[in-house]
Design a protein around this motif. Structure first.
Motif, PDB file in Angstrom:
ATOM      1  N   ASN A 502     -11.899  15.079 -11.347  1.00 41.98           N
ATOM      2  CA  ASN A 502     -10.168  15.228 -11.814  1.00 41.98           C
ATOM      3  C   ASN A 502      -9.470  14.202 -10.277  1.00 41.98           C
ATOM      4  O   ASN A 502      -8.054  14.811  -9.666  1.00 41.98           O
ATOM      5  N   GLY A 503     -10.323  13.602  -9.944  1.00 41.52           N
ATOM      6  CA  GLY A 503      -9.851  11.987  -9.243  1.00 41.52           C
ATOM      7  C   GLY A 503      -9.569  12.398  -7.801  1.00 41.52           C
ATOM      8  O   GLY A 503      -9.224  11.411  -6.936  1.00 41.52           O
ATOM      9  N   ARG A 504     -10.112  13.739  -7.326  1.00 40.83           N
ATOM     10  CA  ARG A 504     -10.573  14.205  -5.958  1.00 40.83           C
ATOM     11  C   ARG A 504     -11.608  15.034  -5.210  1.00 40.83           C
ATOM     12  O   ARG A 504     -12.046  15.967  -6.163  1.00 40.83           O
ATOM     13  N   ALA A 505     -11.147  15.252  -3.588  1.00 42.03           N
ATOM     14  CA  ALA A 505     -12.720  16.147  -3.587  1.00 42.03           C
ATOM     15  C   ALA A 505     -11.740  17.250  -3.258  1.00 42.03           C
ATOM     16  O   ALA A 505     -11.231  16.859  -2.285  1.00 42.03           O
ATOM     17  N   ASP A 506     -11.869  18.480  -3.413  1.00 42.19           N
ATOM     18  CA  ASP A 506     -11.112  19.990  -2.965  1.00 42.19           C
ATOM     19  C   ASP A 506     -12.543  20.794  -3.006  1.00 42.19           C
ATOM     20  O   ASP A 506     -13.236  20.709  -3.770  1.00 42.19           O
ATOM     21  N   TYR A 507     -11.728  21.540  -3.085  1.00 36.53           N
ATOM     22  CA  TYR A 507     -12.540  23.364  -2.777  1.00 36.53           C
ATOM     23  C   TYR A 507     -12.778  23.753  -4.666  1.00 36.53           C
ATOM     24  O   TYR A 507     -13.757  24.337  -4.648  1.00 36.53           O
ATOM     25  N   SER A 508     -12.635  22.799  -5.132  1.00 35.12           N
ATOM     26  CA  SER A 508     -12.387  23.738  -6.891  1.00 35.12           C
ATOM     27  C   SER A 508     -14.130  23.520  -6.945  1.00 35.12           C
ATOM     28  O   SER A 508     -15.066  23.369  -8.092  1.00 35.12           O
ATOM     29  N   ASP A 509     -14.272  21.611  -6.474  1.00 38.55           N
ATOM     30  CA  ASP A 509     -15.550  20.782  -6.714  1.00 38.55           C
ATOM     31  C   ASP A 509     -17.054  21.946  -6.111  1.00 38.55           C
ATOM     32  O   ASP A 509     -18.052  21.773  -6.085  1.00 38.55           O
ATOM     33  N   VAL A 542     -24.292  22.782  -1.142  1.00 39.50           N
ATOM     34  CA  VAL A 542     -22.921  22.972  -1.423  1.00 39.50           C
ATOM     35  C   VAL A 542     -22.439  23.333   0.018  1.00 39.50           C
ATOM     36  O   VAL A 542     -20.921  23.337   0.125  1.00 39.50           O
ATOM     37  N   VAL A 543     -23.614  23.638   0.761  1.00 40.93           N
ATOM     38  CA  VAL A 543     -23.030  23.506   2.250  1.00 40.93           C
ATOM     39  C   VAL A 543     -22.462  22.463   2.585  1.00 40.93           C
ATOM     40  O   VAL A 543     -21.568  22.105   3.541  1.00 40.93           O
ATOM     41  N   LYS A 544     -23.200  21.623   2.525  1.00 38.82           N
ATOM     42  CA  LYS A 544     -22.457  20.138   2.906  1.00 38.82           C
ATOM     43  C   LYS A 544     -21.085  19.648   2.542  1.00 38.82           C
ATOM     44  O   LYS A 544     -20.690  18.818   3.240  1.00 38.82           O
ATOM     45  N   LEU A 545     -21.306  20.253   1.301  1.00 35.99           N
ATOM     46  CA  LEU A 545     -20.039  19.917   0.515  1.00 35.99           C
ATOM     47  C   LEU A 545     -18.821  20.385   0.807  1.00 35.99           C
ATOM     48  O   LEU A 545     -17.646  19.434   1.059  1.00 35.99           O
ATOM     49  N   PHE A 546     -19.120  21.134   0.917  1.00 36.67           N
ATOM     50  CA  PHE A 546     -17.946  22.022   1.735  1.00 36.67           C
ATOM     51  C   PHE A 546     -17.199  21.625   2.872  1.00 36.67           C
ATOM     52  O   PHE A 546     -16.384  21.632   3.362  1.00 36.67           O
ATOM     53  N   GLN A 547     -18.409  21.386   4.261  1.00 36.97           N
ATOM     54  CA  GLN A 547     -18.209  21.205   5.294  1.00 36.97           C
ATOM     55  C   GLN A 547     -17.467  19.386   5.566  1.00 36.97           C
ATOM     56  O   GLN A 547     -16.851  19.309   6.086  1.00 36.97           O
ATOM     57  N   SER A 548     -18.100  18.526   3.993  1.00 37.98           N
ATOM     58  CA  SER A 548     -17.490  17.494   4.260  1.00 37.98           C
ATOM     59  C   SER A 548     -15.867  17.551   3.150  1.00 37.98           C
ATOM     60  O   SER A 548     -15.176  16.138   3.769  1.00 37.98           O
TER      61      SER A 548
END
Length: 549
Positions: A502-509, A542-548
């Motif tokens: 959707n063009g952004r990185a957020d918690y839904s990702d 998942v953890v790394k994505l959450f942290q970023s």
């Protein structure tokens, strides 16, 4: 180095007593908007160069050695040589421009200097000529051309076939660089600076003014060089051919190129630049009549490097191979898109410069038309021209003082700023990208087209959406189940952190990634989603994505 030492050095050089026979330089210099003409040689018909001026490069260590031997002022006036510009202060070591008057002609001075053991090369200060481009004034806005578009709202965007082609100009739908889809990822950043080395830029144009670079170290109109860069009141760039601080465009060519790169987008005015937000640095080295010279171009390149330009756009050139210009380009660490030329010829056979210099900073650009063909005017080259971009009747900005605020032009001059604009968009995502990485990304993500197979190195026309990581690309990343768009790499690091596209990185990702780990591991490239670096898809990612985020 003291001026007396410079004069002493030149006397030694000019009195070496060695003469060169059979010295010939073939040259053609012309604009990208018309076919190149005026092929001349220095020893026959007098190649186009500035009378009484030349450029000399001394061998490494020579300047210091000769300065140490100097014993005081030496009158060079009798010899007719005077240092007019020392480019060493601009980061071009041992390179100088000389004024030659009196008994020595330019050719005679070059003959002697070339035979000196202290000289690497000497050449005339070649004239670079920009023929007046063919233009077509823009007509009134046509609201029907914009009716199917919600963004951007610029009234002439419907005429910018190169960015979004619906066949509106008689072309082929989809034969464009997919800018509108790319803008889902980024529309640019005002922290990225693109230097336009050309005829100047109309920095007051209503579609450009907000995106014009300002020198924050300079106080306007106080007559002082506040930032100590050697130029007084250079608030919005500089004019290196008239030697003043006003790079206003009195020709039109530079303003047209600037609009392609960075006309303010979605502002309800005129057109949309490839970057809606960017900073354009106007650097003028061509006069109103389109004439400039190599020395002025060297100063412009050096200024762009010194003042922090991220991209340099060069929509000019010819068949003259100025070694000084090549050295100036090699001294930068900046991507420099260069026009391939408009002679309709093969650059592999007849080299074109600066696009043909063997420099990793240069990306050479041919033109494409509204049917994804190669226009008859565009130069090409399977090993010397890198990519193609729209260059046939391109709508863009123009100085209102010249009669029209918007016109259409054609030439590889117009294709080049499309590539410069794409480089700026990539840098807005990842400012740390090197010139070689930018060039590779642009070339790897072209749309392969039959018209450019065997005509360019990449074999295709640039694609903004692919280069920015949106939509389908060579990465092999595809939409996840239930998602309408492919994941996107938002920062250019090779990891597709925008999992739902959707063009952004957020918690839904993060949630989407967690739910679809098994599917991702079986259907997506592991490298694109291995955020933890352990070469597999698991909970650590998942953890790394959450942290970023």
């Amino acid at each position: 180095m003291q001026f007396a030492h410079i004069r002493f050095m030149l006397k030694l050089l000019l009195l070496t007593g060695l003469f060169l026979s059979g010295f010939v330089i073939g040259i053609t210099i012309a604009d990208q908007s018309e076919n190149q003409t005026d092929t001349l040689s220095l020893d026959q018909n007098s190649a186009p160069y500035v009378p009484g001026e030349l450029i000399v490069k001394y061998k490494d260590g020579t300047v210091a050695a000769l300065a140490a031997e100097g014993s005081g002022p030496v009158a060079l006036e009798a010899l007719g040589a005077e240092v007019s510009t020392d480019f060493s202060s601009e980061g071009l070591s041992n390179l100088q421009a000389l004024d030659i008057s009196g008994p020595l002609s330019v050719k005679e001075a070059i003959d002697e200097l070339e035979q000196s053991p202290y000289v690497a090369y000497a050449e005339p200060n070649y004239i670079i000529s920009l023929s007046l481009p063919e233009t077509e004034p823009a007509g009134p806005d046509d609201p029907r051309a914009l009716s199917a578009l919600s963004v951007p709202n610029d009234p002439k965007f419907g005429e910018q076939w190169g960015l979004a082609n619906t066949g509106q100009t008689g072309g082929m739908s989809g034969a464009d660089i997919h800018a509108k889809e790319g803008w889902d990822t980024t529309t640019g950043s005002d922290s990225i600076v693109v230097a336009v080395i050309d005829t100047g830029v109309d920095y007051t144009h209503p579609d450009l003014a907000a995106n014009i670079w300002t020198n924050s170290g300079e106080i306007p109109n106080n007559g002082i060089d506040d930032d100590g860069n050697g130029y007084i009141d250079d608030v919005h760039g500089y004019d290196f051919i008239n030697n003043d601080n006003d790079p206003m465009d009195d020709n039109g060519h530079g303003t047209h190129c600037a609009g392609v790169i960075g006309a303010v987008g979605n502002n309800g005015v005129g057109i949309a630049g490839l970057n809606w937000k960017v900073k354009i640095m106007p650097l003028k080295f061509l006069r109103a009549d389109g004439n400039g010279d190599t020395a002025a171009s060297l100063n412009a390149i050096a200024y762009a490097r010194r003042m922090g330009a991220d991209v340099i756009s060069c929509s000019w050139g010819g068949t003259a191979k100025s070694q000084a210009l090549g050295d100036a380009i090699a001294s930068t660490n900046i991507l420099i898109p260069c026009a391939a030329g408009n002679a309709g010829s093969n650059n592999d056979i007849t080299p074109h410069y600066p696009s043909g210099f063997d420099s990793p900073q240069i990306i050479s650009v041919a033109a494409s038309d509204a049917k994804d063909g190669i226009p008859s005017f565009s130069n090409y080259g399977a090993s010397t021209v890198d990519v193609a971009a729209p260059g046939d009747w391109i709508m863009s900005t123009y100085p209102s003082s010249l009669g029209y605020p918007y016109v259409k032009m054609k030439g590889t001059s117009m294709a080049t700023p499309h590539v410069a604009g794409l480089a700026a968009l990539l840098l807005s995502k990842n400012p740390s990208m090197t010139p070689s990485a930018l060039k590779a990304k642009i070339m790897e993500t072209v749309d392969k087209l039959s018209a450019f197979n065997g005509k360019t190195v990449s074999g295709g026309r640039i694609n903004v959406q692919k280069a920015l990581g949106g939509g389908s690309s060579s990465s092999g990343v595809v939409p996840l189940p239930g998602m309408s768009q492919s994941p996107k790499d938002l920062n250019g690091d090779g990891k597709f952190e925008d999992v739902n596209g959707n063009g952004r990185a957020d918690y839904s990702d993060v949630v989407t990634f967690f739910k679809q780990m098994e599917w991702i591991s079986k259907n997506e490239p592991v490298t694109a989603f291995d955020f933890s670096g352990n070469n597999r898809i698991d909970f650590t990612d998942v953890v790394k994505l959450f942290q970023s985020i």
